[in-house]
Design a protein around this motif. Structure first.
Motif, PDB file in Angstrom:
ATOM      1  N   THR A 141       3.038  -5.154   4.161  1.00 43.17           N
ATOM      2  CA  THR A 141       4.233  -4.609   3.529  1.00 43.17           C
ATOM      3  C   THR A 141       3.866  -4.030   2.177  1.00 43.17           C
ATOM      4  OG1 THR A 141       5.563  -6.256   4.630  1.00 43.17           O
ATOM      5  CG2 THR A 141       6.564  -5.111   2.785  1.00 43.17           C
ATOM      6  N   GLN A 142       4.224  -2.771   1.971  1.00 44.30           N
ATOM      7  CA  GLN A 142       3.995  -2.117   0.697  1.00 44.30           C
ATOM      8  C   GLN A 142       5.308  -2.040  -0.043  1.00 44.30           C
ATOM      9  OE1 GLN A 142       2.352   1.615   1.830  1.00 44.30           O
ATOM     10  NE2 GLN A 142       0.277   0.835   1.973  1.00 44.30           N
ATOM     11  N   LYS A 143       5.276  -2.417  -1.311  1.00 38.56           N
ATOM     12  CA  LYS A 143       6.509  -2.433  -2.089  1.00 38.56           C
ATOM     13  C   LYS A 143       6.363  -1.554  -3.317  1.00 38.56           C
ATOM     14  CE  LYS A 143       8.229  -6.923  -0.631  1.00 38.56           C
ATOM     15  NZ  LYS A 143       8.818  -8.197  -1.070  1.00 38.56           N
ATOM     16  N   THR A 144       7.489  -1.129  -3.811  1.00 37.97           N
ATOM     17  CA  THR A 144       7.551  -0.366  -5.048  1.00 37.97           C
ATOM     18  C   THR A 144       8.336  -1.171  -6.048  1.00 37.97           C
ATOM     19  OG1 THR A 144       9.541   0.715  -4.321  1.00 37.97           O
ATOM     20  CG2 THR A 144       7.487   1.823  -3.817  1.00 37.97           C
ATOM     21  N   ASP A 188      13.512  -1.849  -1.979  1.00 38.66           N
ATOM     22  CA  ASP A 188      12.206  -1.222  -1.816  1.00 38.66           C
ATOM     23  C   ASP A 188      12.151  -0.477  -0.486  1.00 38.66           C
ATOM     24  OD1 ASP A 188      11.612  -2.559  -4.117  1.00 38.66           O
ATOM     25  OD2 ASP A 188      10.616  -4.224  -3.083  1.00 38.66           O
ATOM     26  N   ASN A 218      10.255  -0.420   2.731  1.00 36.28           N
ATOM     27  CA  ASN A 218       9.357  -1.224   3.544  1.00 36.28           C
ATOM     28  C   ASN A 218       8.958  -0.441   4.786  1.00 36.28           C
ATOM     29  OD1 ASN A 218       9.341  -3.892   2.127  1.00 36.28           O
ATOM     30  ND2 ASN A 218      11.540  -3.703   2.468  1.00 36.28           N
ATOM     31  N   THR A 219       7.753  -0.692   5.238  1.00 36.93           N
ATOM     32  CA  THR A 219       7.215   0.043   6.389  1.00 36.93           C
ATOM     33  C   THR A 219       6.954  -0.851   7.588  1.00 36.93           C
ATOM     34  OG1 THR A 219       4.964  -0.251   5.535  1.00 36.93           O
ATOM     35  CG2 THR A 219       6.141   1.745   4.879  1.00 36.93           C
ATOM     36  N   GLU A 277       0.417  14.474  -2.049  1.00 33.69           N
ATOM     37  CA  GLU A 277       0.694  13.234  -2.760  1.00 33.69           C
ATOM     38  C   GLU A 277       0.667  13.521  -4.255  1.00 33.69           C
ATOM     39  OE1 GLU A 277      -0.883   9.405  -1.817  1.00 33.69           O
ATOM     40  OE2 GLU A 277      -1.637  10.101   0.134  1.00 33.69           O
ATOM     41  N   GLN A 321       3.261   5.640  -1.679  1.00 34.43           N
ATOM     42  CA  GLN A 321       2.991   5.032  -0.385  1.00 34.43           C
ATOM     43  C   GLN A 321       2.735   6.086   0.699  1.00 34.43           C
ATOM     44  OE1 GLN A 321       5.656   1.912   0.808  1.00 34.43           O
ATOM     45  NE2 GLN A 321       6.221   1.413  -1.292  1.00 34.43           N
ATOM     46  N   GLY A 322       1.991   7.116   0.331  1.00 32.61           N
ATOM     47  CA  GLY A 322       1.722   8.197   1.268  1.00 32.61           C
ATOM     48  C   GLY A 322       2.487   9.458   0.940  1.00 32.61           C
ATOM     49  N   TYR A 371       5.815   9.634  -0.208  1.00 27.59           N
ATOM     50  CA  TYR A 371       7.190   9.588   0.267  1.00 27.59           C
ATOM     51  C   TYR A 371       8.199   9.613  -0.876  1.00 27.59           C
ATOM     52  CZ  TYR A 371       5.890   8.600   5.096  1.00 27.59           C
ATOM     53  OH  TYR A 371       5.399   8.689   6.374  1.00 27.59           O
ATOM     54  N   ARG A 429      13.604   8.749   4.375  1.00 26.01           N
ATOM     55  CA  ARG A 429      12.469   9.101   3.525  1.00 26.01           C
ATOM     56  C   ARG A 429      11.899  10.437   4.011  1.00 26.01           C
ATOM     57  NH1 ARG A 429       7.515   4.977   5.367  1.00 26.01           N
ATOM     58  NH2 ARG A 429       7.135   5.912   7.426  1.00 26.01           N
TER      59      ARG A 429
END
Length: 624
Positions: A2-5, A50, A52-53, A321, A375-376, A378, A421
């Protein structure tokens, strides 16, 4: 993973001129972006959640259906309509595809036979006139432009390494210098319903109108399971048809749909000697000093946005990016470990975060709370349901029995259905080859526009407005477009061949033949016979006898021969109404119940030597 901001995203832009992207591109391919010096801008955007992916999985309900798995009622009608559409639509698509192919062939052939003005070779073409009449380079340019502008429909070809362009998405206030096309790819957090079915195979006896019977196999005692996966997808999925739409509701918000942007004012400069496509040697024609002087000049022309309607051929899209200072991040741990594999480098374009200084005040940010989260590459907008919508959804869950159906998947940190997104991709070639028509605008500036031949078919297929990446001559560009058109036609023809497999069996039923019970060779003859005969007939309709008459005749004749052989070799079907037999076969494919598809007779047809229509007694006497 999980990637968070951060809950609060801060963008701070400090003085200085804009940094260049770490993915290099020539400075002359970019338009200058107005900037201010010694300026500090701070923008704060508050996000409630956040991005989430991680996907989420939930188990739905399981149904056990005892007895036959026939489709009845509205479901049966829809299933029959679906089968009929699958049988009707492919030939229509074939006709449309062949018409488009014919139109494209005519337009490209006309362009190939036309006299094309070379924008990069104007001094070569006019050197003899210079020697005879004594006019200078400026006169050569004027003469070239005059011939291209005064002759209607004249095509011009040029290769440019000096591209001034900026593609902009005004909704997000994002501008990418050097990009001829900017593509916004939207993604939606949605529930997917996965249906799996396990059935037993049973047999039953079906009865025809004349009392004859036949054994047939069918699916029975089926177990149907529903599972749901919530993840990011490139399309919105309606959830009203789900088995549990309340617990897996998909909001249909689409604030920033996918879209392609092009620069309305892209400018290309065509300089002498830059179009080195091998047609001639500049060094033998013009001395080095003259080449140096010519490269200082050049023909400037704007590129009509319609020229980029299909993008830039041979130029892949690159992900964009935005990172601090536009510097590419270091390779990941796994990339360094597996560096010995010589994996291809990532084709990502990195731009400085300074380019996003206006995004917090853009319409998308103020209206739909879009914010850049990385995160890529987005931009993310969380979905917030209204109170009335939540109450209605709870009521729907109560009715379907899922209100208190708590599962482990509900605890996983995933996106919320309705989140949106998107990210950007660009086509930013450093060299382009163009083929189109030159005209003068109201402000006396030149513009390269597409040329359309009217009266030969579809306007898009009849339009010549080509933009290719790299150094390509006019002939090479035309042949490449013809190859693309041919490949698209081949794809449709391949789909028609697959369609011919069930269609040939249905045609056999209409002719009182049963291909499914015949030998494999007979089935192959039937498939190729229908495919080639239909393809030849469409070619004769679209192309006529002017183009490829021999190939068309050969294809149609071969199909007719295969069809005749299949007709003579196939197993004969029982006597009855032919079109009623076709309906019964379609209904069987649609899994309709036996009472919907009562055959006239299941009695086998008499041998080949008998005359059809003699009746059962006559047939038996012949057999004796």
């Amino acid at each position: 993973k999980t990637q968070k901001t951060h809950l609060i995203s801060h963008f701070i832009y400090i003085s200085s001129s804009p940094h260049r992207s770490s993915t290099s591109y020539p400075p002359h391919t970019k338009k200058s972006i107005p900037t201010t010096t010694t300026t500090t801008t701070t923008a704060t955007t508050i996000m409630s959640r956040d991005m989430n992916t991680m996907p989420t999985v939930r188990h739905g309900r399981t149904y056990y259906t005892q007895g036959p798995n026939d489709k009845r009622g509205i479901g049966g009608v829809c299933s029959v309509i679906f089968i009929v559409m699958l049988l009707i639509v492919p030939p229509i698509i074939l006709i449309a595809s062949e018409r488009s192919r014919f139109t494209r062939f005519i337009a490209l052939s006309d362009a190939l036979d036309s006299e094309i003005v070379e924008l990069n070779h104007h001094h070569h073409h006019h050197q003899q006139q210079q020697q005879q009449h004594g006019y200078d380079d400026g006169d050569s340019n004027k003469e070239l432009l005059r011939s291209a502008l005064t002759t209607p429909g004249t095509l011009v070809h040029g290769i440019s390494t000096h591209i001034e362009t900026i593609s902009t998405d005004s909704e997000m206030s994002v501008s990418i210098p050097g990009a001829l096309t900017l593509r916004r790819n939207a993604e939606y957090c949605q529930w997917h319903e996965l249906q799996s079915q396990r059935c037993q195979t049973c047999t039953r006896t079906v009865k025809a109108s004349d009392g004859s019977t036949k054994e047939e196999s069918y699916q029975c005692n089926c177990v149907t399971e529903y599972n749901y996966v919530k993840s990011w997808t490139s399309r919105r999925i309606p959830s009203f048809g789900f088995d549990q739409p309340g617990a897996h509701h998909n909001p249909q918000r689409d604030p920033m749909p996918s879209k392609i942007f092009v620069d309305e004012d892209a400018r290309l400069t065509f300089r002498e000697g830059e179009g080195g496509d091998g047609d001639y040697d500049n060094n033998n024609e013009i001395n080095q000093q003259q080449q140096h002087d010519n490269k200082k000049r050049g023909i400037q022309a704007n590129l009509d946005p319609k020229m980029l309607s299909n993008g830039v051929r041979s130029q892949p899209y690159r992900l964009v990016e935005f990172v601090p200072n536009g510097r590419a991040p270091p390779p990941s741990f796994f990339s360094r470990i597996f560096s010995f594999l010589n994996l291809p480098n990532r084709n990502t374009r990195y731009e400085p975060l300074q380019l996003l200084k206006d995004t917090p005040y853009s319409p998308a940010a103020t209206r739909d709370n879009f914010v850049y989260v990385g995160q890529g590459g987005y931009f993310f907008s969380p979905h917030e349901s209204a109170t009335s919508s939540k109450l209605f959804n709870y009521f729907a869950q109560y009715l379907e029995g899922s209100l208190f159906d708590w599962q482990m998947g509900d605890l996983m940190p995933s996106c919320t259905a309705g989140d949106v997104r998107f990210r950007y991709e660009v086509q930013d070639p450093t060299v382009v080859s163009v083929l189109g028509m030159l005209r003068k605008q109201d402000d006396e500036r030149l513009k390269i526009t597409p040329r359309t031949m009217h009266g030969i078919g579809d306007a898009n297929a009849a339009t010549i407005g080509l933009v290719h990446a790299g150094h390509s001559g006019a002939r090479a560009m035309i042949l490449a477009e013809d190859s693309d058109s041919k490949n698209r036609a081949h794809m449709v023809r391949g789909l028609l061949f697959l369609w011919s497999i069930p269609a040939s069996r249905l045609a056999g039923v209409a002719l009182e033949r049963e291909l499914s019970e015949s030998s494999f060779a007979t089935q192959v003859e039937g498939v190729f016979g229908l495919f080639l005969a239909l393809l030849g007939a469409v070619w004769l309709l679209v192309w006529g006898e002017t183009f490829g008459a021999m190939e068309t005749t050969l294809v149609f004749f071969t199909g007719a021969v295969f069809g005749y052989l299949a007709l003579k070799s196939a197993v004969r079907k029982g006597a009855g109404r032919r079109w009623h037999g076709v309906w019964c076969r379609v209904a069987k494919w649609a899994n309709a119940p036996p009472e919907w598809r009562v055959e006239d007779s299941y009695v086998p047809a008499p041998p080949t030597g008998n005359k059809l229509g003699e009746g059962d007694d006559g047939a038996r006497s012949k057999m004796l």
